[in-house]
Design an enzyme around this catalytic site. Structure first.
Site, PDB file in Angstrom:
ATOM      1  N   ARG A  61       0.865  -1.183   0.000  1.00 57.49           N
ATOM      2  CA  ARG A  61       0.000   0.000   0.000  1.00 57.49           C
ATOM      3  C   ARG A  61       0.902   1.234   0.000  1.00 57.49           C
ATOM      4  NH1 ARG A  61      -3.421  -2.809  -1.605  1.00 57.49           N
ATOM      5  NH2 ARG A  61      -5.338  -3.465  -0.582  1.00 57.49           N
ATOM      6  N   HIS A  71      -1.681   0.653  -9.761  1.00 62.84           N
ATOM      7  CA  HIS A  71      -2.269  -0.389  -8.896  1.00 62.84           C
ATOM      8  C   HIS A  71      -2.798  -1.564  -9.742  1.00 62.84           C
ATOM      9  CE1 HIS A  71      -4.211  -0.980  -4.687  1.00 62.84           C
ATOM     10  NE2 HIS A  71      -3.969  -2.148  -5.258  1.00 62.84           N
TER      11      HIS A  71
END
Ligand code: NAP
Ligand code: GLV
Length: 310
Positions: free
Chosen positions: A225, A273
């Site tokens: 993350r 992502h």
């Protein structure tokens, strides 16, 4: 009992189709389609707007669309009694291993430099590093990280893994755990791959102190993350020449804002992502299995510890 599906993304039709195929007869609805909010006990979420679940007084379980559940646990309005479950899927692990291999191979064979040279018609050879000479450290050897480390080891890299708890399984790669063993692990990581979950203990873990413990010219690959990395510390470390560069797939704010310094930094590679995307067809059966278990009062699968944050 209907299931609700909540996401910040707009196109959920692939998800709804896959869930309906896996659980014919189960009603899958967007939150605003539900008239009787008290009838909902199971929800599926990805980056839901915080507070939305307060409208559903009888909710018992929230399932993540993906491996990470940080986006659910960060909502302060979700009561403690609600069970949080997540996805564990072999495709998530194998896609992640392929992505990690792509980034590392591209770096050791100097592909970004050659792509740059092509822009200006430059013919110049550069030294490359062999697989067997390359040391990789994988932070987080859970369902995904363990598979990535195993594949990298099988490919011929020198691999170490770092986790919170000690592993007793036979070592296919070198295993480290806990804060005490972190410096030794980092000292052997020419490439540091972050595959940690985002928890109170791992937020900001990739900071100046950690980066300073890497060998000179190490390369960071963040697939966990964005908030694992202290952005100013990473930029400082690269600009001082200690870290040679980074491949970042995840960011504090997504999409990465246009004015962010990462975009123009020559040593930072960016992907949006995409390292490993959940495949709705592959994971719909396990979501339906948990829905059925909830209906039948059975223990749920792939539960997340609210205490540990993963
Ligand atoms: P997981 O199975 O829960 O594994 C987590 C690993 O991190 C475990 O090895 C755990 O140690 C370790 N860990 C947790 N807290 C730690 C700490 N404080 N210190 C050291 N190690 C710690 O998770 P997963 O399914 O492998 O997924 C990992 C993460 O990958 C997800 O949470 C998500 O953020 C990210 N992800 C990203 C993408 C993408 O496309 N970029 C796709 C999928 C997932 P123990 O083994 O000791 O418990
Ligand atoms: C993606 O980031 C996931 O957590 O599955």
């Amino acid at each position: 009992m209907p299931m609700i599906i909540v996401s910040s993304g707009s196109n959920l039709s692939r998800w709804i189709d896959a869930l309906k195929r896996a659980g014919p007869g189960i009603g899958v609805f967007m939150p605003d389609e539900i008239k009787d909010k008290a009838s909902v006990r199971f929800a599926l979420s990805w980056n839901h707007p915080h507070g939305i679940f307060r409208e559903f007084p009888n909710l018992v379980c929230i399932s993540s669309f993906g491996a990470g559940a940080d986006h659910i646990l960060s909502d302060p309005h979700i009561p403690e009694h609600i069970e949080v479950v997540r996805i564990i899927d072999p495709l998530l692990s194998s896609d992640m291993a392929e992505f990690t291999l792509t980034v590392i191979m591209s770096s050791i064979r100097r592909m970004p430099v050659f792509w740059q040279q092509k822009q200006t018609g430059v013919w110049k050879k550069h030294r490359y590093r062999r697989i067997t000479e390359t040391r990789i450290g994988v932070m987080g050897t859970g369902m995904i990280g363990h598979h990535v480390a195993t594949i990298l080891k099988r490919t011929g890299f020198q691999v170490s893994g770092w986790s919170r708890t000690k592993k007793s399984d036979p070592a296919s790669y070198a295993k480290y755990h806990g804060r005490e063993q972190l410096p030794e692990f980092l000292g052997m990581s020419d490439f540091l791959v972050c595959l940690l979950p985002l928890t109170p203990l791992t937020r900001g873990i990739v900071n100046k102190e950690l980066l300073d413990m890497l060998p000179p010219e190490a390369f960071l690959i963040n697939l966990g993350r964005g908030s694992h990395v202290v952005e100013a510390d990473l930029l400082g470390s690269i600009d001082r020449g200690h870290v040679s560069g980074a491949h970042l797939d995840v960011f504090d704010t997504e999409p990465l804002p246009p004015s962010h310094p990462y975009w123009s930094h020559p040593a930072i590679e960016i992907t949006p992502h995409v390292a490993s995307l959940t495949d709705p067809t592959s994971v719909a059966p396990q979501i339906i299995e948990n829905y059925q278990r909830l209906m039948d009062g059975k223990k749920l699968l792939n539960t997340v510890s609210r205490k540990l944050g993963y």
